[in-house]
Design an enzyme around this catalytic site. Structure first.
Site, mmCIF file in Angstrom:
data_model
loop_
_atom_site.group_PDB
_atom_site.id
_atom_site.type_symbol
_atom_site.label_atom_id
_atom_site.label_comp_id
_atom_site.label_asym_id
_atom_site.label_seq_id
_atom_site.Cartn_x
_atom_site.Cartn_y
_atom_site.Cartn_z
ATOM 1 N N GLU A 104 -3.826 2.005 -15.114
ATOM 2 C CA GLU A 104 -3.567 1.810 -13.693
ATOM 3 C C GLU A 104 -3.256 3.119 -12.964
ATOM 4 O O GLU A 104 -2.430 3.919 -13.428
ATOM 5 C CB GLU A 104 -2.361 0.875 -13.567
ATOM 6 N N ALA A 105 -3.887 3.285 -11.817
ATOM 7 C CA ALA A 105 -3.798 4.559 -11.095
ATOM 8 C C ALA A 105 -2.357 4.964 -10.759
ATOM 9 O O ALA A 105 -1.961 6.107 -10.973
ATOM 10 C CB ALA A 105 -4.621 4.473 -9.818
#
Ligand SMILES: *[C@@H]1O[C@H](CO)[C@@H](O)[C@H](O)[C@H]1NC(C)=O
Ligand SMILES: *[C@@H]1O[C@H](CO)[C@@H](O)[C@H](O)[C@H]1NC(C)=O
Ligand SMILES: *[C@@H]1O[C@H](CO)[C@@H](O)[C@H](O)[C@H]1NC(C)=O
Ligand SMILES: *[C@@H]1O[C@H](CO)[C@@H](O)[C@H](O)[C@H]1NC(C)=O
Length: 405
Positions: free
Chosen positions: A165-166
């Site tokens: 996840e960014a």
């Protein structure tokens, strides 16, 4: 009697001689008493030794038992952690095997004995304030002094698996960059520079070592790509050359590498290859050379053609797997929540005119199931405009514009 004589002889020195003087008899009695006393002493000592030995043995076994139980619980805690990191930590704290401080937990994760690195990454990536404190304590345990950025990244990226996840990646890499700059003051103008260069390096790793990436940048291009990222200034060329060579000679390893490396997480990977495309107006399958780049899918009649036969911008499109009665390994590009709208795309007619496409969907067939998977993965990554990409772009802008004005 003869019997008495033999009996006495047999008993030898233990028999009481009958022909002793009273003095001698007294002396003998004294010796006998002393002997009894000594024997009694010896027995007492023996008993005492037995008692102490017994005590020591008992002491050892309770300690051992305690230890064994503790080890069992730690092993159970690790197992729980690997299944659900938060629950595992909670279990260890409740059983007093871990203190409820971010330093202790960070130490436990840093040692990592028996822990799944994906689970460590999940725990460190949590948004919770406490987890963020643990993340910082964890990064503090890494010693980066006198390591170049590639060496430090190797160490860091090996200690857990970066989650996909960014936002999580952003927090972790920010913490990394801070720690690196703290250990190596004076190398970079700012944490942002370190952060941006770290990603340039991870990207370089993918470009150089992922066989799907055809375009392998040389060192000069790597240097050019990183112009101006040191708060508007350039980083020393030697430094960049060293980093480049290090990656070129040895790719980054990441734990639990399942092939789904950071390529698909951050970067819109370019890809090219032969695919079959179903016509829009005339439903025939044509073999075309496809190139995925710049968030567009281009197709050519021949690999050597300069001009594409068609361009499909991927913006606002989705991709799905489909079964086709005629062709294997099919997927489709389509507009979500839409039935009849034509996909915005263009193609070149045989006479050279460029016209709008006439597809509500693009149906495509790949030569093998593996290629279908790989194309779908890459197109998906290109379509889902990764928020991370934008975060990185914003930082890049920041570090390269600081001193320009
Ligand atoms: C670690 O956990 C991940 C995700 O649960 C799993 O895919 C992987 O196989 C595990 N690794 C090991 C070594 O057990
Ligand atoms: C570096 O590239 C190799 C080969 O593609 C890949 O296996 C590895 O996961 C990459 N490492 C990182 C940190 O992206
Ligand atoms: C994608 O959607 C946005 C918002 O609906 C729209 O403004 C844009 O023009 C669309 N782009 C294409 C290529 O259709
Ligand atoms: C697009 O195809 C539809 C039928 O699928 C046809 O009716 C229409 O005329 C075509 N439009 C163009 C511009 O060729």
């Amino acid at each position: 009697t003869t019997f008495d004589k033999q009996y006495r002889r047999k008993r030898g020195p233990y028999s009481l001689p009958t022909d002793l003087t009273p003095d001698e008899r007294q002396e003998l009695d004294r010796i006998q008493r002393r002997k009894q006393e000594l024997l009694a002493d010896i027995q007492r000592l023996k008993d005492e030794i037995a008692e102490v030995t017994n005590e020591i043995e008992n002491l050892g076994s309770t300690e051992e038992r305690k230890n064994m139980q503790k080890n069992k619980q730690v092993a159970m805690g690790r197992k729980k952690f690997n299944m659900d990191p938060k629950k595992g930590i909670q279990f260890l704290i409740e059983n007093e095997l871990l203190k409820h401080t971010c330093e202790d937990i960070a130490q436990f994760l840093y040692k990592g004995e028996g822990l799944n690195k994906t689970a460590i990454g999940d725990y460190l990536g949590e948004r919770d304030d406490f987890n963020i404190q643990v993340l910082h304590a964890f990064v503090e345990l890494h010693e980066f002094m006198d390591l170049n950025l590639v060496q430090a990244l190797r160490q860091f990226l090996w200690s857990f698996r970066l989650p996909g996840e960014a936002q999580k990646i952003d927090r972790m890499m920010e913490a990394f960059a801070q720690r690196y700059c703290q250990c190596n003051p004076g190398v970079f103008e700012s944490t942002d520079t370190c952060y941006v260069l770290s990603f340039a390096i991870i990207m370089l790793n993918t470009s150089l070592h992922n066989p799907n990436v055809k375009d392998k940048p040389g060192v000069e291009r790597f240097i050019a790509m990183n112009r101006g990222i040191n708060d508007g200034g350039d980083l020393p060329e030697d430094l960049l050359r060293n980093l480049y060579d290090s990656i070129k000679n040895e790719p980054f390893k990441i734990p639990e590498d399942d092939g789904n490396d950071l390529t698909h997480t951050f970067f819109n990977p370019d890809r090219e290859g032969w695919l079959l495309k179903l016509g829009g107006r005339v439903k025939t399958w044509k073999r075309r050379w496809f190139i995925l780049t710049d968030n567009c899918l281009y197709y050519f009649e021949y690999t050597t053609d300069k001009e594409p036969r068609g361009i499909i911008p991927l913006e606002n499109l989705s991709i799905r797997e489909v079964d086709d009665s005629k062709k294997p390994n099919c997927f489709e590009l389509y507009i979500p929540d839409n039935k009849d709208q034509v996909i915005k795309a263009c193609k070149t007619e045989a006479d050279g005119r460029v016209v709008e496409g006439n597809h509500t969907v693009y149906r495509i067939s790949a030569p093998t199931p593996e290629e279908k998977e790989e194309w779908m993965k890459c197109i998906k990554a290109a379509i889902s405009r990764d928020p991370f990409y934008e975060m990185l772009a914003a930082r890049k802008k920041k570090v390269s514009s600081t001193k320009r004005h």
